[in-house]
Every structure is written in C-alpha cells, then in structure tokens.
Design an enzyme around this catalytic site. Sequence first.
Site: not given
Length: 376
Positions: A44, A130, A176, A180, A205, A208, A239
């Site tokens: 990542n 997640h 998110e 992910s 979140d 990413h 990441k």
Amino acid sequence: MSKPSEELAQLRAQGLERVLHPLESPAGVRVIRNGKTLWNFASNDYLGLASHPAIAESFIEGIKKFGAGSTASRLICGTLAPHLQLEASLAEAKQSQAALTFSSGFATALGIIPAAVGKNDFVLLDKLSHACLIDAAKLSGATIRVFPHNDLAKLKSLLASIRAKSADAQILVATESVFSMDGTICPLSNLLDVVEAFDAMLLLDEAHGFGVLGPSGMGLAEQENVAHRITFQMGTLSKAAGLSGAYVCASQDWIQLLINKARPFIYSTAPPAAIAHATLASLQIIRSQQGNAHRNKLRQNIASLTGSDSQIPIIPHILGSNEAALIAADTLNDAGFLVPAIRYPTVPRNTARLRISLSAAHPHEAIASMRAALMP
C-alpha cells in the site's frame, strides 16, 4: 470446542489458511521472496514514500534526538514534542480543530467508536466496511445495522426508522472513503446530506484516500471540500505516508474526550517519537509540489495499467473461488509478480480475488509487464 489442529485442517481444506511469507529484501517495488525477484504489486505504499531518503533521514534524526522508544503511555510520560507537533499539523492539514494519533488504524477505530456510542445507541456500517470498524462497533455495545455498499436510499430508510423510535439516541454512521478491497469510493457529499438530515455523526476512514486524493493529498474530504461536516476523520500513516500509525481528526471536545475514554490510546505505550518526527517530514512531502508529482505519477501508472482516468490505485480482479484466486496468484508469482490472493473473511464468500495495488514508484517496465501478464 475444536482443537487448533482441527481448525487449521478445516481452513486448509477450504483454501483459507494463511501463512507468513517473509521478504528477503526491503519492501519496495522490487522484492525478493523465496529467492525469487518479483515486481511488488501487493503493498500500500501508494506514493513510494516508504523508501524516501528524506523521510529515512528524518527517522534517524528522530531516534538521535528522542530515543528509540517512548517508554510509557501518552498519559504518563510518553508524550514528546513530535507527537504534539504531528497532531497539530494533521489537524491543520485536515481542516479540523484537533487530532490524536494511535499506534495503528485498528487501534484508532477501537478507540473512537466505543468512546462515541454505547448500549443505547446505534452504529450503521457500510457492508464492505473494514474489519476494524466492524469489531469496534461490536465492542461498543451499540445496536449495529448494516446497509448495502454505498446504498444511500437504504441508509436513509434505516436512519428514519431509528429516529422514529429513538429520538435521543446517538447514531454513528461509519464508512470508508476508498474501500480497500474493491477500490470503490463512497458518495461522500450525498452521504453527508443523509447523515445530517437525521442528526447523526459520521466516521470516515481515509486509510486508502490519505495521500492519494485531494489537491494536497488530504483525502476525499478535502477533494469534496466537506471536511468541516465530518465528525471523525480517521486514517493511517502506514500506506501513502510510508511509515506506521494512524490518526483521528475531530473537534477539540471530541479529541479531549477520546484522550479520556479511548482505551487503546490510554492503555498502550506511545508510538516512538522518532516515528512522529519522520511522519512530519512525510506529511510535508505529501502536501508539497513533490507530493503532487508523486500523485500525478501514480495516476499515470493507473491509466497505463487500466486505460481509465481513475485516481484509485486498488484494482481487484474477482475470480470467485479460493482455489482460482490462489492459482492465479501462484501463476503471477511464477511470472515474476507479487500479487496477493484475497479470500474470506477479508472479502465476502465466493468473491475471492487478486488485489493489485499500484505505486508511484513503479517504473514503466513494471506496469507494462503487469499489463501483459493480465491479458487473456
């Protein structure tokens, strides 16, 4: 209760056992595993900052100035100047009043959700959220409701039903920015309209999205100019930032309450100050013209591999069965590529896949070779 050996045998029979495969090299875009040199499409490290010399130098400088460890929890004597400097910089970058850092993204979620809601409250989760959000919601004791992925109509229906019965309950919606395992993006602005209509809170979140999206890499909230509307902005520093740890940005009152209620924060030894010191250097790069250059290179690599104008460096190839995903990963390994087979419980049953992740550090040669390997 079954024995560990029996559970392991069952996992093997289902193609679900995980084992560790250590690298014999640094975790860059070119790695060595089991003596074989591979192009790494598994990490990542989206901007290639994990091996950035300025960040490495800052890490070393931090160790020399502040030592290798922090010796205690943040509330005892483990708070050092770099921790506070990083939190102030994150709050400013994320257009928030305050920030708090944790040892990992999982710890961050476990700290936020049980501190924000309890047994008389509600947590609404996107179905593809997640594991850290799911586990934190369970730990909170709140009633959990799940809505189909990015389905705002269903979310609105659930919120309306809850509010009709529980006018005073706290409601937290958790999702998110970039999912992910699927590389999809949440419809953030429209989602906020729904959340606000029912006086609910939003936990976003950005694990990413941080570093990848937004004019200065501060995520989807920055890209859509809605940071001021989000109750909790969390994300990881492991990441795109290339280091480790995580953060939450929120109002001053919420951060102060988390300092007093977030158990992973209270009862964990503080992350080394050297990491915070190095993360300040990473954050500066991410927000700079150099960071923009890295994001542009990442998008060029995405376009080169996929032929699309997507900004998301996560490319899933859904194959269905565990066996098919494992065989495909082994085939790519034999061809010189490290691409993970992702299986249940990381993704729903019968959606096992290859997860290809791109980095700004991938050279043209690696992208072209991967594109050729994926062609039928």
